[in-house]
Write a protein that holds these residues in place. Structure first.
Motif, PDB file in Angstrom:
ATOM      1  N   GLY A  29      -9.605  -4.504   0.330  1.00 38.29           N
ATOM      2  CA  GLY A  29      -8.623  -3.520   0.748  1.00 38.29           C
ATOM      3  C   GLY A  29      -7.975  -3.800   2.097  1.00 38.29           C
ATOM      4  O   GLY A  29      -7.019  -3.109   2.475  1.00 38.29           O
ATOM      5  N   THR A  58      -1.550 -10.859  -3.731  1.00 39.84           N
ATOM      6  CA  THR A  58      -2.611 -11.836  -3.474  1.00 39.84           C
ATOM      7  C   THR A  58      -2.274 -13.174  -4.116  1.00 39.84           C
ATOM      8  O   THR A  58      -3.098 -14.079  -4.156  1.00 39.84           O
ATOM      9  CB  THR A  58      -3.955 -11.329  -4.023  1.00 39.84           C
ATOM     10  OG1 THR A  58      -3.801 -11.027  -5.415  1.00 39.84           O
ATOM     11  CG2 THR A  58      -4.414 -10.085  -3.288  1.00 39.84           C
ATOM     12  N   ARG A 112      -2.886  -8.120   0.555  1.00 38.15           N
ATOM     13  CA  ARG A 112      -4.007  -7.172   0.509  1.00 38.15           C
ATOM     14  C   ARG A 112      -5.194  -7.917  -0.075  1.00 38.15           C
ATOM     15  O   ARG A 112      -5.112  -8.505  -1.172  1.00 38.15           O
ATOM     16  CB  ARG A 112      -3.682  -5.951  -0.340  1.00 38.15           C
ATOM     17  CG  ARG A 112      -4.810  -4.896  -0.270  1.00 38.15           C
ATOM     18  CD  ARG A 112      -4.592  -3.768  -1.281  1.00 38.15           C
ATOM     19  NE  ARG A 112      -3.384  -3.020  -1.005  1.00 38.15           N
ATOM     20  CZ  ARG A 112      -3.306  -2.013  -0.135  1.00 38.15           C
ATOM     21  NH1 ARG A 112      -4.363  -1.679   0.583  1.00 38.15           N
ATOM     22  NH2 ARG A 112      -2.173  -1.369   0.030  1.00 38.15           N
ATOM     23  N   VAL A 149      -5.558  -5.268   4.825  1.00 35.89           N
ATOM     24  CA  VAL A 149      -4.179  -5.745   4.783  1.00 35.89           C
ATOM     25  C   VAL A 149      -3.949  -6.675   5.960  1.00 35.89           C
ATOM     26  O   VAL A 149      -4.298  -6.339   7.104  1.00 35.89           O
ATOM     27  CB  VAL A 149      -3.186  -4.570   4.834  1.00 35.89           C
ATOM     28  CG1 VAL A 149      -1.745  -5.077   4.880  1.00 35.89           C
ATOM     29  CG2 VAL A 149      -3.388  -3.657   3.630  1.00 35.89           C
ATOM     30  N   ARG A 152      -5.361   0.296   9.797  1.00 33.85           N
ATOM     31  CA  ARG A 152      -5.245   1.282   8.720  1.00 33.85           C
ATOM     32  C   ARG A 152      -6.051   2.543   8.988  1.00 33.85           C
ATOM     33  O   ARG A 152      -6.765   3.060   8.143  1.00 33.85           O
ATOM     34  CB  ARG A 152      -5.629   0.649   7.382  1.00 33.85           C
ATOM     35  CG  ARG A 152      -4.783  -0.571   7.037  1.00 33.85           C
ATOM     36  CD  ARG A 152      -5.182  -1.245   5.759  1.00 33.85           C
ATOM     37  NE  ARG A 152      -4.934  -0.357   4.622  1.00 33.85           N
ATOM     38  CZ  ARG A 152      -5.857  -0.063   3.703  1.00 33.85           C
ATOM     39  NH1 ARG A 152      -7.074  -0.534   3.813  1.00 33.85           N
ATOM     40  NH2 ARG A 152      -5.549   0.713   2.697  1.00 33.85           N
ATOM     41  N   LEU A 191       2.730  -5.739  -1.621  1.00 29.20           N
ATOM     42  CA  LEU A 191       1.580  -6.552  -1.283  1.00 29.20           C
ATOM     43  C   LEU A 191       1.234  -7.452  -2.447  1.00 29.20           C
ATOM     44  O   LEU A 191       1.393  -7.097  -3.600  1.00 29.20           O
ATOM     45  CB  LEU A 191       0.377  -5.652  -0.948  1.00 29.20           C
ATOM     46  CG  LEU A 191       0.613  -4.653   0.183  1.00 29.20           C
ATOM     47  CD1 LEU A 191      -0.559  -3.700   0.295  1.00 29.20           C
ATOM     48  CD2 LEU A 191       0.811  -5.392   1.491  1.00 29.20           C
TER      49      LEU A 191
END
Length: 371
Positions: A53, A34, A49, A55, A113, A32
């Protein structure tokens, strides 16, 4: 003489299919990031992500250019959306774009999730707690995270029109999509619920319709006859709030539809065309009337008899008329509801005229049908 008959199915336990969607998704093996990056050639493997938190996977259409702006489609149950072993929404979207059926859009699949019940259920429902386990309704938190985290993140990285935002999901994901469209009309322009769990908390969402809604806002919701619940009251409430059926307000009662991903995939193009069609003014081209004999889930031998008039538009979108058609008894003995339901003596034949605008169909109910 016409009479209004509303058949409300009993609160039943037919939702075993939904349980398969309660699997918790607690992790992700793909790295993941950013960091800003160019869209990859495989589109959907853009995974991020967010600071909170969440995704997300991002689909970027072929020939994307930052010089253009794109509508944004949010997808619930994001871990199931992109790729060959899921909804395959990335390929579905690209095929519809390439064929010219819809304009190019950017789609963001938000991973649940393991938080589906909390995020997607806006109400306390003792039945769910007793049968599925405890949860905390955090639909408002989920919506706020989308507005403050997801959309700004995508807006920073890609060229989107933040006034052109839609959200789509199925089952509980359809419930939250419809709920967000009803409660945040200034932020959600398009909302689609496929087999949405509108039954939660004894259909509490039916009372959420409280306009005014934006002139360009559109709702899509549907239900299969093999999982049938009575969702027409929401259709009528949206109509009364000023959202015109077949223009802004679409309900589809899917003949033989069941609560499976395969069924949803077969009709996913319909809401996508409703929201993003390149045909800006689709016209009705045909009317069909499907007879439905729907067994009660709790009373053996009891059936709900219905006519389901379905309009097809020039862009191949199908939707049910329900309360917007008119029904006239031509012969025989029957009581007609204002939304296509009827009570008849199955030992005699009846004829019913179904009319909508310039379209009409005579429906013959033979002796012994739905007996």
């Amino acid at each position: 003489m016409k009479q209004t008959i509303f058949f409300w199915p009993e609160r039943c336990f037919q939702y075993v299919f939904i349980l398969c969607f309660l699997i918790a998704y607690s992790g992700c093996s793909t790295p993941l990031s950013t960091d800003k990056k160019e869209p990859s050639t495989t589109n959907w493997d853009n995974r991020f992500r967010l600071n909170n938190g969440m995704v997300i996977d991002v689909f970027i259409p072929e020939n994307y250019t930052p010089d253009s702006t794109y509508s944004l489609l949010l997808l619930n149950d994001g871990e199931n959306m992109f790729g060959d072993f899921s909804w395959n929404m990335d390929q579905i979207l690209q095929n519809l774009i390439s064929s010219g059926d819809i304009r190019p859009v950017i789609a963001v699949a938000i991973h649940s999730r393991g938080k589906r019940n909390n995020w997607y259920i806006p109400y306390n429902d003792p039945w769910i707690t007793s049968n599925w386990g405890p949860y905390k309704p955090k639909a408002l938190n989920y919506a706020q995270d989308i507005f403050t985290e997801v959309i700004p993140f995508i807006d920073e990285k890609f060229s989107i029109d933040t006034t052109e935002v839609g959200i789509l999901g199925a089952s509980l994901g359809g419930l939250i999509s419809t709920w967000m469209g009803l409660n945040f009309p200034e932020k959600i322009k398009y909302s689609a619920g496929l087999s949405g769990s509108l039954w939660v908390a004894d259909y509490s969402i039916f009372s959420e319709v409280d306009g005014p809604y934006n002139s360009g806002q559109k709702f899509w919701f549907d239900i299969g006859t093999n999982e049938w619940n009575y969702y027409i009251p929401l259709y009528a409430e949206l109509d009364r709030s000023g959202l015109m059926p077949g223009v802004q307000n679409f309900y589809y009662e899917v003949p033989n539809g069941a609560h499976f991903i395969e069924d949803w995939i077969q009709r996913i193009d319909l809401p996508l065309k409703v929201f993003f069609s390149t045909d800006k003014n689709p016209e009705p081209v045909s009317l069909e009337v499907v007879l439905e004999c729907i067994p009660s889930q709790s009373s053996p031998g009891k059936y709900f008899r219905r006519m389901n008039p379905i309009i097809t538009l020039s862009n191949q979108v199908k939707y049910s008329l329900a309360h917007t058609a008119s029904y006239t008894l031509l012969s025989g003995d029957a009581e007609l509801g204002s939304e296509g339901s009827f009570i008849n003596n199955p030992d005699s034949e009846i004829e019913i005229l179904v009319e909508y605008k310039t379209f009409s169909k005579t429906v013959e109910i033979p002796v012994g049908w739905c007996k």
